[in-house]
Design a protein around this motif. Structure first.
Motif, PDB file in Angstrom:
ATOM      1  N   LEU A 212       0.851  -1.195   0.000  1.00 37.13           N
ATOM      2  CA  LEU A 212       0.000   0.000   0.000  1.00 37.13           C
ATOM      3  C   LEU A 212       0.887   1.245   0.000  1.00 37.13           C
ATOM      4  O   LEU A 212       1.591   1.520   0.984  1.00 37.13           O
ATOM      5  CB  LEU A 212      -0.925   0.001   1.218  1.00 37.13           C
ATOM      6  N   THR A 213       0.822   1.983  -1.108  1.00 39.14           N
ATOM      7  CA  THR A 213       1.760   3.088  -1.332  1.00 39.14           C
ATOM      8  C   THR A 213       1.001   4.357  -1.669  1.00 39.14           C
ATOM      9  O   THR A 213       0.008   4.315  -2.408  1.00 39.14           O
ATOM     10  CB  THR A 213       2.700   2.737  -2.516  1.00 39.14           C
ATOM     11  N   THR A 214       1.445   5.488  -1.148  1.00 37.48           N
ATOM     12  CA  THR A 214       0.788   6.760  -1.455  1.00 37.48           C
ATOM     13  C   THR A 214       1.101   7.210  -2.879  1.00 37.48           C
ATOM     14  O   THR A 214       2.183   6.942  -3.413  1.00 37.48           O
ATOM     15  CB  THR A 214       1.238   7.867  -0.487  1.00 37.48           C
ATOM     16  N   VAL A 215       0.139   7.907  -3.478  1.00 38.66           N
ATOM     17  CA  VAL A 215       0.319   8.526  -4.795  1.00 38.66           C
ATOM     18  C   VAL A 215      -0.136   9.982  -4.666  1.00 38.66           C
ATOM     19  O   VAL A 215      -1.338  10.243  -4.531  1.00 38.66           O
ATOM     20  CB  VAL A 215      -0.528   7.821  -5.877  1.00 38.66           C
ATOM     21  N   PRO A 216       0.788  10.932  -4.649  1.00 34.98           N
ATOM     22  CA  PRO A 216       0.376  12.333  -4.534  1.00 34.98           C
ATOM     23  C   PRO A 216      -0.509  12.752  -5.713  1.00 34.98           C
ATOM     24  O   PRO A 216      -0.153  12.506  -6.873  1.00 34.98           O
ATOM     25  CB  PRO A 216       1.709  13.099  -4.551  1.00 34.98           C
ATOM     26  N   LEU A 217      -1.668  13.349  -5.391  1.00 36.79           N
ATOM     27  CA  LEU A 217      -2.595  13.834  -6.426  1.00 36.79           C
ATOM     28  C   LEU A 217      -2.982  15.275  -6.074  1.00 36.79           C
ATOM     29  O   LEU A 217      -4.142  15.575  -5.770  1.00 36.79           O
ATOM     30  CB  LEU A 217      -3.851  12.939  -6.489  1.00 36.79           C
ATOM     31  N   PRO A 218      -2.019  16.192  -6.110  1.00 33.44           N
ATOM     32  CA  PRO A 218      -2.254  17.535  -5.579  1.00 33.44           C
ATOM     33  C   PRO A 218      -3.201  18.363  -6.446  1.00 33.44           C
ATOM     34  O   PRO A 218      -3.323  18.138  -7.645  1.00 33.44           O
ATOM     35  CB  PRO A 218      -0.847  18.144  -5.567  1.00 33.44           C
ATOM     36  N   GLY A 219      -3.842  19.308  -5.812  1.00 35.40           N
ATOM     37  CA  GLY A 219      -4.737  20.228  -6.504  1.00 35.40           C
ATOM     38  C   GLY A 219      -6.072  20.325  -5.796  1.00 35.40           C
ATOM     39  O   GLY A 219      -6.498  21.415  -5.422  1.00 35.40           O
ATOM     40  N   HIS A 220      -6.729  19.174  -5.625  1.00 32.59           N
ATOM     41  CA  HIS A 220      -7.994  19.191  -4.872  1.00 32.59           C
ATOM     42  C   HIS A 220      -7.738  19.777  -3.477  1.00 32.59           C
ATOM     43  O   HIS A 220      -8.468  20.641  -3.007  1.00 32.59           O
ATOM     44  CB  HIS A 220      -8.581  17.786  -4.807  1.00 32.59           C
ATOM     45  N   THR A 239      -8.304   6.476  -5.968  1.00 36.72           N
ATOM     46  CA  THR A 239      -7.958   7.813  -6.467  1.00 36.72           C
ATOM     47  C   THR A 239      -8.584   8.929  -5.648  1.00 36.72           C
ATOM     48  O   THR A 239      -8.427  10.103  -6.014  1.00 36.72           O
ATOM     49  CB  THR A 239      -8.407   7.967  -7.932  1.00 36.72           C
ATOM     50  N   ALA A 240      -9.282   8.591  -4.570  1.00 37.26           N
ATOM     51  CA  ALA A 240      -9.889   9.603  -3.694  1.00 37.26           C
ATOM     52  C   ALA A 240     -10.749  10.562  -4.518  1.00 37.26           C
ATOM     53  O   ALA A 240     -11.623  10.126  -5.266  1.00 37.26           O
ATOM     54  CB  ALA A 240      -8.820  10.312  -2.878  1.00 37.26           C
ATOM     55  N   ASP A 241     -10.477  11.865  -4.441  1.00 40.39           N
ATOM     56  CA  ASP A 241     -11.369  12.865  -5.044  1.00 40.39           C
ATOM     57  C   ASP A 241     -10.872  13.334  -6.412  1.00 40.39           C
ATOM     58  O   ASP A 241     -10.848  14.527  -6.692  1.00 40.39           O
ATOM     59  CB  ASP A 241     -11.511  14.060  -4.094  1.00 40.39           C
ATOM     60  N   ILE A 242     -10.495  12.380  -7.251  1.00 40.74           N
ATOM     61  CA  ILE A 242     -10.009  12.777  -8.580  1.00 40.74           C
ATOM     62  C   ILE A 242     -11.182  13.320  -9.420  1.00 40.74           C
ATOM     63  O   ILE A 242     -10.991  14.069 -10.359  1.00 40.74           O
ATOM     64  CB  ILE A 242      -9.275  11.605  -9.258  1.00 40.74           C
ATOM     65  N   PHE A 243     -12.402  12.910  -9.089  1.00 36.56           N
ATOM     66  CA  PHE A 243     -13.603  13.569  -9.615  1.00 36.56           C
ATOM     67  C   PHE A 243     -14.742  13.374  -8.625  1.00 36.56           C
ATOM     68  O   PHE A 243     -14.699  12.467  -7.780  1.00 36.56           O
ATOM     69  CB  PHE A 243     -13.986  13.077 -11.020  1.00 36.56           C
ATOM     70  N   HIS A 244     -15.743  14.240  -8.707  1.00 36.18           N
ATOM     71  CA  HIS A 244     -16.867  14.235  -7.758  1.00 36.18           C
ATOM     72  C   HIS A 244     -18.212  13.980  -8.412  1.00 36.18           C
ATOM     73  O   HIS A 244     -19.155  13.575  -7.749  1.00 36.18           O
ATOM     74  CB  HIS A 244     -16.938  15.573  -7.015  1.00 36.18           C
ATOM     75  N   ARG A 267      -7.224  20.254 -12.084  1.00 33.30           N
ATOM     76  CA  ARG A 267      -7.613  19.872 -13.450  1.00 33.30           C
ATOM     77  C   ARG A 267      -6.488  19.069 -14.110  1.00 33.30           C
ATOM     78  O   ARG A 267      -6.714  18.008 -14.697  1.00 33.30           O
ATOM     79  CB  ARG A 267      -7.939  21.126 -14.265  1.00 33.30           C
ATOM     80  N   GLN A 268      -5.262  19.588 -13.996  1.00 32.57           N
ATOM     81  CA  GLN A 268      -4.129  18.898 -14.626  1.00 32.57           C
ATOM     82  C   GLN A 268      -3.911  17.520 -14.000  1.00 32.57           C
ATOM     83  O   GLN A 268      -3.627  16.542 -14.707  1.00 32.57           O
ATOM     84  CB  GLN A 268      -2.856  19.744 -14.471  1.00 32.57           C
ATOM     85  N   THR A 269      -4.027  17.440 -12.679  1.00 34.47           N
ATOM     86  CA  THR A 269      -3.847  16.145 -12.001  1.00 34.47           C
ATOM     87  C   THR A 269      -4.918  15.165 -12.462  1.00 34.47           C
ATOM     88  O   THR A 269      -4.645  13.989 -12.703  1.00 34.47           O
ATOM     89  CB  THR A 269      -3.895  16.336 -10.469  1.00 34.47           C
ATOM     90  N   ARG A 270      -6.163  15.633 -12.612  1.00 34.00           N
ATOM     91  CA  ARG A 270      -7.232  14.736 -13.071  1.00 34.00           C
ATOM     92  C   ARG A 270      -6.948  14.244 -14.486  1.00 34.00           C
ATOM     93  O   ARG A 270      -7.046  13.045 -14.768  1.00 34.00           O
ATOM     94  CB  ARG A 270      -8.600  15.410 -13.015  1.00 34.00           C
ATOM     95  N   MET A 284      -9.654   1.204 -10.784  1.00 33.73           N
ATOM     96  CA  MET A 284      -9.626   2.319  -9.841  1.00 33.73           C
ATOM     97  C   MET A 284     -10.807   2.240  -8.884  1.00 33.73           C
ATOM     98  O   MET A 284     -11.839   1.629  -9.177  1.00 33.73           O
ATOM     99  CB  MET A 284      -9.628   3.674 -10.564  1.00 33.73           C
ATOM    100  N   GLY A 285     -10.628   2.861  -7.738  1.00 41.53           N
ATOM    101  CA  GLY A 285     -11.715   3.056  -6.792  1.00 41.53           C
ATOM    102  C   GLY A 285     -11.819   4.529  -6.493  1.00 41.53           C
ATOM    103  O   GLY A 285     -10.808   5.212  -6.342  1.00 41.53           O
ATOM    104  N   GLY A 286     -13.043   5.049  -6.436  1.00 40.72           N
ATOM    105  CA  GLY A 286     -13.226   6.482  -6.210  1.00 40.72           C
ATOM    106  C   GLY A 286     -14.005   6.752  -4.937  1.00 40.72           C
ATOM    107  O   GLY A 286     -14.950   6.024  -4.612  1.00 40.72           O
ATOM    108  N   SER A 287     -13.608   7.806  -4.250  1.00 39.89           N
ATOM    109  CA  SER A 287     -14.355   8.205  -3.053  1.00 39.89           C
ATOM    110  C   SER A 287     -15.763   8.665  -3.410  1.00 39.89           C
ATOM    111  O   SER A 287     -16.650   8.644  -2.561  1.00 39.89           O
ATOM    112  CB  SER A 287     -13.626   9.353  -2.342  1.00 39.89           C
ATOM    113  N   HIS A 288     -15.942   9.102  -4.656  1.00 38.31           N
ATOM    114  CA  HIS A 288     -17.230   9.670  -5.043  1.00 38.31           C
ATOM    115  C   HIS A 288     -17.841   8.954  -6.248  1.00 38.31           C
ATOM    116  O   HIS A 288     -18.464   9.577  -7.109  1.00 38.31           O
ATOM    117  CB  HIS A 288     -17.062  11.177  -5.278  1.00 38.31           C
ATOM    118  N   VAL A 289     -17.632   7.643  -6.293  1.00 42.99           N
ATOM    119  CA  VAL A 289     -18.237   6.789  -7.316  1.00 42.99           C
ATOM    120  C   VAL A 289     -19.247   5.880  -6.614  1.00 42.99           C
ATOM    121  O   VAL A 289     -18.915   5.227  -5.623  1.00 42.99           O
ATOM    122  CB  VAL A 289     -17.178   5.919  -8.018  1.00 42.99           C
TER     123      VAL A 289
END
Ligand SMILES: [Zn+2]
Length: 314
Positions: A212-220, A239-244, A267-270, A284-289
């Motif tokens: 289990l490894t972190t992946v920085p997804l900055p911007g949100h 992917t947490a909050d890569i989209f809502h 936007r760029q990170t997404r 992928m798994g999404g927090s908001h899917v």
């Protein structure tokens, strides 16, 4: 007797669990509120905390007319998008890791269902050894800020130091729009609920547990972080909050949301992340899917088509 009562009353809950279903009480409609998925030797439970209705005014880069027609195209018969809120429970070896904690009481009656769902699948919060916050927004941390206190009494908290530094900074809070000021107080309260068990991680890819490894997804947020789970040749990218608002943002990936701290970076990170998921054919798994919350992306026109992860029989 409701269907849920019937299932529990006849022991069908454990029978279904043996077939790979996690069955939760959810709500009066009897909806299944959790799904279990195996990734190699790890087990992932996608836990529904409920949903939050979001309107077009929350989004930037889409007109209300486009928003409405994309919802209609997605067979959502509402003016508001029912944005799912998920947490993830990952079991690796003896370790039980919660990724995010739901909204608790802070976002209204459609969210905050996580305690019921955990209870229904037989998970005691006291047995969680690690909580990971993907970022310090209310729908991910509200569950540890309640009158009864943080239920994860034995867990260490792992969270990006960039998010800790941002959301505990009084100068940034003072300069933030009024609507965002309470978020800083909430973040401080959530962190405080873990006392001296807060163990922040730096930028870059950091191993939080075997596989289990972190992946920085900055911007949100500045420290917004995804998690890559890898086990026995299988992988899941949370992917947490890569989209809502998938009905909109998968068709129009340039659309951002008002909660993005840095709109352009988000936007760029997404764009980069969605492209990688589609190109590499990842799950992928999404927090908001909406549940099961896991799936795949393929390019479609200027955006992406979502395919729900195949059901695992047995
Ligand atoms: Zn969120």
């Amino acid at each position: 007797m409701e269907r849920r009562d019937f299932l529990i009353g006849t022991g069908m809950t454990s029978a279904l669990a043996a077939l790979g279903w996690s069955v939760g009480p959810a709500d009066a409609e009897g909806l299944v509120a959790a799904r279990r998925y195996r990734v190699g030797a790890a087990t992932v439970h996608v836990l529904s905390d409920g949903y939050i209705p979001l309107g077009p005014e929350m989004l930037n880069g889409v007109t209300p007319e486009e928003f409405a027609s994309l919802l209609e195209a997605a067979h959502i018969s509402s003016d508001l998008h029912p944005t799912a809120v998920n947490a993830f429970l990952v079991e690796i070896g003896e370790s039980k890791i919660m990724i995010d904690a739901g909204a608790g009481d802070i976002l209204g009656p459609t969210a905050g269902k996580l305690p019921e769902v955990m209870n229904a699948i037989g998970i005691d919060p006291a047995d969680i050894d690690t909580v990971i916050f993907t970022h310090l927004h209310g729908d991910h941390i509200g569950g540890v800020v309640s009158p009864s206190g943080n239920p994860f009494i034995n867990a260490a908290l792992r969270v990006a130091s960039a998010d800790v530094d941002f959301w505990t900074n009084a100068d940034i809070q003072a300069q933030a729009p009024d609507a965002f000021k309470p978020s800083f107080d909430l973040a401080r309260a959530a962190l405080g609920g873990f006392g001296d068990r807060v163990d922040a991680f730096g930028s870059g890819e950091v191993s939080l547990a075997p596989g289990l490894t972190t992946v920085p997804l900055p911007g949100h947020t500045v420290g917004h972080t995804g998690l890559m789970l890898e086990s026995e040749g299988e992988a899941l990218f949370i992917t947490a909050d890569i989209f809502h608002v998938p009905a909109v943002q998968l068709s129009m990936p340039g659309v951002t949301i008002g909660f993005d701290t840095d709109q352009e970076l988000a936007r760029q990170t997404r764009l980069r992340t969605l492209d990688m998921i589609a190109t590499d054919r990842m799950m992928m798994g999404g927090s908001h899917v909406a549940l099961p919350g896991l799936g795949h992306l393929d390019t479609a026109g200027d955006g992406y088509r979502w395919t729900t992860a195949r059901h695992q029989y047995g």
